[in-house]
Design a protein around this motif. Structure first.
Motif, PDB file in Angstrom:
ATOM      1  N   UNK A 125     -13.892 -11.412  -3.213  1.00  0.00           N
ATOM      2  CA  UNK A 125     -15.305 -11.466  -2.726  1.00  0.00           C
ATOM      3  C   UNK A 125     -15.182 -12.146  -1.128  1.00  0.00           C
ATOM      4  N   UNK A 126     -15.227 -11.119  -0.304  1.00  0.00           N
ATOM      5  CA  UNK A 126     -14.895 -11.540   0.962  1.00  0.00           C
ATOM      6  C   UNK A 126     -16.023 -12.044   1.372  1.00  0.00           C
ATOM      7  N   UNK A 127     -15.916 -13.456   2.368  1.00  0.00           N
ATOM      8  CA  UNK A 127     -17.091 -14.148   2.948  1.00  0.00           C
ATOM      9  C   UNK A 127     -17.607 -13.538   4.228  1.00  0.00           C
ATOM     10  N   UNK A 128     -18.863 -13.208   4.236  1.00  0.00           N
ATOM     11  CA  UNK A 128     -19.326 -12.166   5.348  1.00  0.00           C
ATOM     12  C   UNK A 128     -18.676 -12.686   6.785  1.00  0.00           C
ATOM     13  N   UNK A 129     -18.136 -11.700   7.517  1.00  0.00           N
ATOM     14  CA  UNK A 129     -17.767 -12.154   8.778  1.00  0.00           C
ATOM     15  C   UNK A 129     -16.793 -12.993   9.037  1.00  0.00           C
ATOM     16  N   UNK A 130     -15.960 -13.521   7.959  1.00  0.00           N
ATOM     17  CA  UNK A 130     -14.613 -14.498   7.943  1.00  0.00           C
ATOM     18  C   UNK A 130     -13.615 -13.856   7.390  1.00  0.00           C
ATOM     19  N   UNK A 131     -12.380 -13.659   8.117  1.00  0.00           N
ATOM     20  CA  UNK A 131     -11.482 -12.830   7.460  1.00  0.00           C
ATOM     21  C   UNK A 131     -10.939 -13.859   6.022  1.00  0.00           C
ATOM     22  N   UNK A 132     -10.340 -13.232   4.892  1.00  0.00           N
ATOM     23  CA  UNK A 132      -9.840 -14.098   3.752  1.00  0.00           C
ATOM     24  C   UNK A 132      -8.812 -14.847   4.251  1.00  0.00           C
ATOM     25  N   UNK A 133      -8.543 -15.856   3.217  1.00  0.00           N
ATOM     26  CA  UNK A 133      -7.538 -16.980   3.541  1.00  0.00           C
ATOM     27  C   UNK A 133      -6.115 -16.203   3.601  1.00  0.00           C
ATOM     28  N   UNK A 134      -6.132 -15.419   2.613  1.00  0.00           N
ATOM     29  CA  UNK A 134      -4.718 -14.786   2.693  1.00  0.00           C
ATOM     30  C   UNK A 134      -4.283 -13.946   4.171  1.00  0.00           C
ATOM     31  N   UNK A 135      -5.420 -13.326   4.705  1.00  0.00           N
ATOM     32  CA  UNK A 135      -5.305 -12.782   5.970  1.00  0.00           C
ATOM     33  C   UNK A 135      -4.900 -13.751   7.113  1.00  0.00           C
ATOM     34  N   UNK A 136      -5.750 -14.781   6.809  1.00  0.00           N
ATOM     35  CA  UNK A 136      -5.716 -15.849   8.053  1.00  0.00           C
ATOM     36  C   UNK A 136      -4.207 -16.244   7.883  1.00  0.00           C
ATOM     37  N   UNK A 137      -3.772 -16.534   6.714  1.00  0.00           N
ATOM     38  CA  UNK A 137      -2.337 -17.017   6.526  1.00  0.00           C
ATOM     39  C   UNK A 137      -1.425 -15.933   7.169  1.00  0.00           C
ATOM     40  N   UNK A 138      -1.714 -14.739   6.835  1.00  0.00           N
ATOM     41  CA  UNK A 138      -0.583 -13.797   7.142  1.00  0.00           C
ATOM     42  C   UNK A 138      -0.679 -13.626   8.844  1.00  0.00           C
ATOM     43  N   UNK A 139      -1.801 -13.517   9.353  1.00  0.00           N
ATOM     44  CA  UNK A 139      -1.693 -13.727  10.789  1.00  0.00           C
ATOM     45  C   UNK A 139      -0.883 -14.801  11.410  1.00  0.00           C
ATOM     46  N   UNK A 140      -1.205 -15.870  11.049  1.00  0.00           N
ATOM     47  CA  UNK A 140      -0.557 -16.996  11.401  1.00  0.00           C
ATOM     48  C   UNK A 140       1.064 -16.937  11.193  1.00  0.00           C
ATOM     49  N   UNK A 141       1.418 -16.501  10.153  1.00  0.00           N
ATOM     50  CA  UNK A 141       2.876 -16.400   9.836  1.00  0.00           C
ATOM     51  C   UNK A 141       3.381 -15.217  10.796  1.00  0.00           C
ATOM     52  N   UNK A 142       2.646 -14.259  11.115  1.00  0.00           N
ATOM     53  CA  UNK A 142       3.087 -12.973  11.787  1.00  0.00           C
ATOM     54  C   UNK A 142       3.293 -13.430  13.169  1.00  0.00           C
ATOM     55  N   UNK A 143       2.413 -14.456  13.379  1.00  0.00           N
ATOM     56  CA  UNK A 143       2.546 -15.011  14.989  1.00  0.00           C
ATOM     57  C   UNK A 143       3.768 -15.952  15.145  1.00  0.00           C
TER      58      UNK A 143
END
Ligand SMILES: [Zn+2]
Length: 244
Positions: free
Chosen positions: A127-145
Motif C-alpha cells: 500500500x504505497x503512501x501517495x507521493x512518498x517512496x516506500x520505506x524499503x526503497x528509501x533504505x535501498x537508496x541510502x545503502x546504494x549511496x
C-alpha cells in the motif's frame, strides 16, 4: 548543512548533538539500541522460511524503540529517519565504520574495493503512501549511496494481491508466491543481488522475491532488513516482560 538539517535520533526524535553515539542516535537510546541489536545479524533458519536466499540479515529485533522507529517511518513520514536507520544497517550488518558526529556517513572500505553485491532491489510496498517512496526503497537508496551500488526497482506487487499482514504463517507462504512479480524486461543475469525490506517476519516475502530475482537471472540473493520479528533471546529480555 548540519544547521539547515539538524539530525534527530531515529528512535525518539531528540535533536542530536556532537556527543551522539556513532553520530546516529541519542545517549538515552544507547542501551536499548545495544539490547535490541541482532547479534550476529544473520537470521536463524529455525525461525524463518529462507528458501531461494543465500542468507538473510537484520540489524535489530523488532521490539521497543526499533519497532516505534520503523512505524514512524512507515506511514509516509520521516525520510530522515529512514536514512538514519539505513546507516544503522550498514554499521550493524556489514560492520561499516560508524560516523563520529551527526551528519557524517558510515564508511565501509570493503564495499568500495570489492562490492559484495552488484545491485540493490527493494521489496515493493503493498500500500504505497501517495507521493512518498516506500520505506524499503528509501533504505535501498541510502545503502546504494553508502556502498556505491545501483538500486534497481526490479519487482512490483501484483494488482489486488492480498496483504501479507492479515495472514497466518502458512497462508503467508502461499500468498507471497503470488503477490509479487518482476517488472517487464528486468535482466539480472550474472548479478549478485541485495534484497532490502524494512522488517522480516516469517521470511515468506523475501524468499518469494528472491525466487523471482533468481528466475530473472540473478546468481545469488541475500536479504537484509532493519529488523526481524523473532522472540528475543533470554539474555536480551527485560525481566519485567515476563510479568506482563
Ligand atoms: Zn533517542
Amino acid at each position: 548543512m548540519a544547521l539547515l538539517y539538524p539530525r534527530r535520533c531515529p528512535f525518539c526524535n531528540t535533536l542530536l548533538d556532537d556527543t551522539a553515539p556513532d553520530g546516529a542516535f541519542c545517549p538515552d537510546c544507547a542501551s536499548e539500541e545495544t539490547r535490541l541489536a541482532h547479534l550476529p545479524p544473520r537470521l536463524p533458519e529455525t525461525e524463518h522460511v529462507l528458501y531461494a536466499l543465500q542468507g538473510a540479515m537484520a540489524a535489530y529485533y523488532y521490539e521497543g524503540i526499533v519497532r516505534e522507529a520503523i512505524l514512524l517511518c512507515k506511514n509516509g513520514g520521516h525520510p530522515w529517519h529512514a536514512r538514519e536507520l539505513a546507516d544503522r544497517m550498514a554499521v550493524r550488518i556489514w560492520g561499516a565504520e560508524a560516523a563520529n558526529v551527526p551528519g557524517k556517513r558510515p564508511r565501509n572500505e570493503l564495499f568500495v574495493q570489492m562490492p559484495l553485491y552488484h545491485c540493490i532491489v527493494p521489496v515493493p510496498p503493498h500500500r504505497p503512501w501517495p507521493g512518498v517512496p516506500g520505506l524499503a526503497l528509501q533504505l535501498a537508496r541510502r545503502l546504494g549511496t553508502l556502498f556505491q551500488i545501483p538500486v534497481l526497482e526490479a519487482l512490483e506487487v501484483v494488482p489486488h494481491a492480498t496483504v501479507q499482514k492479515s495472514l497466518t504463517r502458512e497462508e503467508r507462504l502461499q500468498n507471497a508466491k503470488k503477490a509479487y512479480r518482476c517488472r517487464p524486461k528486468v535482466d539480472l543475469s550474472g548479478k549478485r543481488v541485495l534484497l532490502v525490506d524494512d522488517i522480516i517476519t516469517t521470511g515468506a516475502t523475501v524468499s518469494a522475491c528472491a525466487l523471482l530475482l533468481l528466475q530473472a537471472g540473478a546468481v545469488d540473493v541475500t536479504a537484509a532488513a532493519i529488523a526481524s520479528k523473532e522472540d528475543l533471546p533470554k539474555e536480551k529480555r527485560i525481566p519485567t516482560e515476563k510479568y506482563r
